[in-house]
Design an enzyme around this catalytic site. Structure first.
Site, PDB file in Angstrom:
ATOM      1  CG  ASP A  55      10.459   7.956   3.764  1.00  0.00           C
ATOM      2  OD1 ASP A  55       9.370   7.933   3.190  1.00  0.00           O
ATOM      3  OD2 ASP A  55      11.401   7.184   3.485  1.00  0.00           O
ATOM      4  CD  GLU A  80       7.039   2.973   5.199  1.00  0.00           C
ATOM      5  OE1 GLU A  80       6.496   3.768   4.408  1.00  0.00           O
ATOM      6  OE2 GLU A  80       7.871   2.129   4.838  1.00  0.00           O
ATOM      7  CG  ASP A 142       3.555   4.803   2.571  1.00  0.00           C
ATOM      8  OD1 ASP A 142       4.627   5.379   2.824  1.00  0.00           O
ATOM      9  OD2 ASP A 142       3.489   3.707   1.987  1.00  0.00           O
ATOM     10  CB  ILE A 144       7.759   8.870   0.606  1.00  0.00           C
ATOM     11  CG1 ILE A 144       8.021  10.342   0.881  1.00  0.00           C
ATOM     12  CG2 ILE A 144       8.118   8.547  -0.853  1.00  0.00           C
ATOM     13  CD1 ILE A 144       9.430  10.793   0.517  1.00  0.00           C
ATOM     14  CG  ASP A 145       3.230   3.729  -1.457  1.00  0.00           C
ATOM     15  OD1 ASP A 145       3.895   2.810  -0.948  1.00  0.00           O
ATOM     16  OD2 ASP A 145       2.373   3.544  -2.343  1.00  0.00           O
ATOM     17  CB  THR A 147      11.107   4.874  -0.726  1.00  0.00           C
ATOM     18  OG1 THR A 147      10.873   3.497  -0.546  1.00  0.00           O
ATOM     19  CG2 THR A 147      10.477   5.607   0.428  1.00  0.00           C
ATOM     20  CG  HIS A 243       8.023  -4.062  -4.288  1.00  0.00           C
ATOM     21  ND1 HIS A 243       7.906  -2.716  -4.112  1.00  0.00           N
ATOM     22  CD2 HIS A 243       9.137  -4.429  -3.615  1.00  0.00           C
ATOM     23  CE1 HIS A 243       8.915  -2.273  -3.371  1.00  0.00           C
ATOM     24  NE2 HIS A 243       9.677  -3.304  -3.059  1.00  0.00           N
ATOM     25  CB  SER A 267       3.845   4.963  -5.305  1.00  0.00           C
ATOM     26  OG  SER A 267       3.175   5.788  -6.227  1.00  0.00           O
ATOM     27  CE  LYS A 270       1.474  -0.332  -8.351  1.00  0.00           C
ATOM     28  NZ  LYS A 270       2.741   0.233  -7.911  1.00  0.00           N
ATOM     29  NE  ARG A 284       1.473  -4.592  -2.853  1.00  0.00           N
ATOM     30  CZ  ARG A 284       2.714  -4.086  -2.770  1.00  0.00           C
ATOM     31  NH1 ARG A 284       3.256  -3.482  -3.800  1.00  0.00           N
ATOM     32  NH2 ARG A 284       3.391  -4.183  -1.661  1.00  0.00           N
ATOM     33  CG  ASP A 296       2.650  -0.124   1.410  1.00  0.00           C
ATOM     34  OD1 ASP A 296       3.088   0.996   1.103  1.00  0.00           O
ATOM     35  OD2 ASP A 296       3.370  -1.031   1.881  1.00  0.00           O
TER      36      ASP A 296
HETATM   37  N1  LIG Z   1       9.410  -7.424  -1.046  1.00  0.00           N
HETATM   38  C1  LIG Z   1       8.334  -6.687  -1.102  1.00  0.00           C
HETATM   39  N2  LIG Z   1       7.198  -7.178  -1.617  1.00  0.00           N
HETATM   40  C2  LIG Z   1       6.107  -6.439  -1.714  1.00  0.00           C
HETATM   41  N3  LIG Z   1       6.038  -5.148  -1.328  1.00  0.00           N
HETATM   42  C3  LIG Z   1       7.125  -4.611  -0.805  1.00  0.00           C
HETATM   43  C4  LIG Z   1       8.329  -5.330  -0.675  1.00  0.00           C
HETATM   44  N4  LIG Z   1       9.253  -4.511  -0.132  1.00  0.00           N
HETATM   45  C5  LIG Z   1       8.644  -3.332   0.076  1.00  0.00           C
HETATM   46  N5  LIG Z   1       7.356  -3.395  -0.326  1.00  0.00           N
HETATM   47  C6  LIG Z   1       6.315  -2.383  -0.227  1.00  0.00           C
HETATM   48  O1  LIG Z   1       5.925  -1.919  -1.506  1.00  0.00           O
HETATM   49  C7  LIG Z   1       5.661  -0.528  -1.417  1.00  0.00           C
HETATM   50  C8  LIG Z   1       5.811   0.121  -2.755  1.00  0.00           C
HETATM   51  O2  LIG Z   1       4.714  -0.260  -3.498  1.00  0.00           O
HETATM   52  P1  LIG Z   1       4.739  -0.755  -4.993  1.00  0.00           P
HETATM   53  O3  LIG Z   1       5.274  -2.133  -5.041  1.00  0.00           O
HETATM   54  O4  LIG Z   1       3.362  -0.543  -5.502  1.00  0.00           O
HETATM   55  O5  LIG Z   1       5.619   0.257  -5.745  1.00  0.00           O
HETATM   56  S1  LIG Z   1       7.023   0.058  -6.337  1.00  0.00           S
HETATM   57  O6  LIG Z   1       6.890  -0.368  -7.696  1.00  0.00           O
HETATM   58  O7  LIG Z   1       7.748  -0.869  -5.527  1.00  0.00           O
HETATM   59  O8  LIG Z   1       7.614   1.352  -6.230  1.00  0.00           O
HETATM   60  C9  LIG Z   1       6.680  -0.080  -0.423  1.00  0.00           C
HETATM   61  O9  LIG Z   1       6.236   1.109   0.174  1.00  0.00           O
HETATM   62  P2  LIG Z   1       7.311   2.230   0.626  1.00  0.00           P
HETATM   63  O10 LIG Z   1       8.240   1.584   1.638  1.00  0.00           O
HETATM   64  O11 LIG Z   1       6.419   3.235   1.266  1.00  0.00           O
HETATM   65  O12 LIG Z   1       7.992   2.704  -0.611  1.00  0.00           O
HETATM   66  C10 LIG Z   1       6.770  -1.204   0.573  1.00  0.00           C
HETATM   67  O13 LIG Z   1       5.907  -1.061   1.666  1.00  0.00           O
HETATM   68 MG   LIG Z   2       4.533   2.273   1.034  1.00  0.00          MG
HETATM   69 MG   LIG Z   3       6.747   4.717   2.608  1.00  0.00          MG
HETATM   70 MG   LIG Z   4       9.267   1.874   3.290  1.00  0.00          MG
END
Ligand SMILES: Nc1ncnc2c1ncn2[C@@H]1O[C@H](COP(=O)(O)OS(=O)(=O)O)[C@@H](OP(=O)(O)O)[C@H]1O
Ligand SMILES: [Mg+2]
Ligand SMILES: [Mg+2]
Ligand SMILES: [Mg+2]
Length: 356
Positions: A55, A80, A142, A144-145, A147, A243, A267, A270, A284, A296
């Protein structure tokens, strides 16, 4: 087309070239770290250090490349990660690891003859502290989206966008584990690169969306699917159940008569997959109280809209990225084509009403 007329056609050509270079280099660092995680034992998979290193490393490289490639531009980035934890006692080893990984990636690439110190690394990470907002230009990153997907060995993305006077004008999505070949015949079959893995999506306002191999190939224009009957549609949702609310997405799918099971993917990959018609709808719907961050969705949303799609919140409004680090919007995001948007929006609003 000559280089000059290309610049005339795309007022953000220089920024796009810099953003692509930044994302490709950052993705290389991520790939090396992900391979390391997958080769290591189960115990270290539960350890968050490797992904943390990637990251930060990705954020350092993007910040560095943008500054090097666009030296005359003022620099503001909303990203981020920040360096707070790395400045704490006991973080020296991790910081050293990030520094050597970044320097190795720069040396292997060969574009820049330089080596970063630990202080340079901390400063580059903090280059992402901007608050963004409605005026001026801000890069949105971002590093790494997805993670969680990254740790599992699945999909993740390096997502970089540019906001100009509150509007998204450019987006680049590097998806190292996404096959280049579309599963949609209309956009598929990229010649000899059929089985290549690693897709780089990019879009500039008014210029459409293209995809090329992360390792480099001829870019291909892409577009969202033209399905207008939801019965024929398939939909994407988060891989992580926490999520996006699955009871709501399945109730929406039922209302629409969607037959195919949801495609679960981590991420912003999609958004890329939707932009080339691999699926028809992306839903979403986070749990109540979750506030979305801009990084995101910035890159993913322009990749979809420039491919002819639409991205809306639950009230049917466009996403407003001009409010700072968070997305000020109604809960829920829908991305789909213009034919399906009205019916999906109606189903989402009904499902949310029933939930109350
Ligand atoms: N509780 C909750 N609800 C909704 N979203 C959340 C939650 N927690 C985290 N995040 C954010 O979701 C990002 C990842 O996106 P996605 O949900 O599309 O992908 S995944 O299926 O979870 O991998 C993820 O991005 P990254 O932190 O960059 O991985 C978060 O910003
Ligand atoms: Mg993200
Ligand atoms: Mg990230
Ligand atoms: Mg994160």
């Amino acid at each position: 087309m000559s280089q000059l007329s290309e610049v005339a056609a795309n007022p953000y050509a220089a920024e796009l070239a810099a953003a692509k270079k930044a994302v490709v280099l950052a993705a290389r660092l991520c790939q090396i770290v992900q391979q390391g995680i997958l080769q290591s034992d189960v115990q270290s998979k539960a350890d968050r250090t490797p992904v943390t290193v990637a990251d930060y490393g990705s954020q350092v490289l993007v910040s560095l490349v943008l500054k090097k490639e666009l030296p005359s531009h003022s620099f503001s980035m909303v990203a981020e990660e920040d360096s707070k934890d790395l400045r704490k006692d006991g973080a020296q080893e991790v910081l050293e690891h990030i520094t050597s990984l970044v320097n190795e990636t720069i040396a292997n690439d060969g574009s820049y003859n330089m080596s970063l110190s630990k202080e340079d690394v901390l400063a580059a990470i903090d280059g992402g502290k901007s608050e963004g907002g409605p005026s001026g230009r801000h890069w949105i990153l971002d590093p790494i989206d997805g993670t969680k997907g990254f740790i599992r060995g699945d999909q993740y993305a390096v997502a970089l966008g540019l906001l100009d006077e509150g509007k998204v004008v450019l987006g680049v999505l590097g998806c190292p584990n996404l096959p280049l070949k579309s599963t949609n015949k209309h956009n598929g079959g990229y010649g000899s690169s059929r089985d290549q893995v690693g897709s780089l999506f990019f879009a500039t306002i008014g210029c459409g969306t293209e995809v090329e191999a992360l390792e480099g190939s001829d870019p291909q224009k892409i577009s969202v699917c033209s399905i207008n009957n939801p019965v024929d549609a398939s939909f994407f949702e988060s891989f992580e159940a926490s999520h996006s609310k699955r009871d709501l997405t399945s109730s929406i799918a039922e209302k629409l008569g969607v037959q195919a099971p949801p495609v679960r993917m981590d991420s912003q990959a999609k958004y890329g997959a939707l932009a080339r018609g691999d699926g028809a709808i992306f839903l979403r719907i986070p749990h109540k109280g979750y506030i979305e961050t801009v990084w995101d969705h910035v890159a993913g949303s322009i990749v979809v809209t420039e491919a002819g799609g639409m991205v809306k919140d639950a009230s049917g409004n466009d996403l407003d990225f001009s409010k700072g680090r968070y997305l000020d919007r109604d809960r829920g995001i829908i991305a789909t084509n213009k034919y399906l948007m009205p019916v999906v929006l109606k189903a989402l609003q009904e499902a949310m009403k029933e939930e109350q």
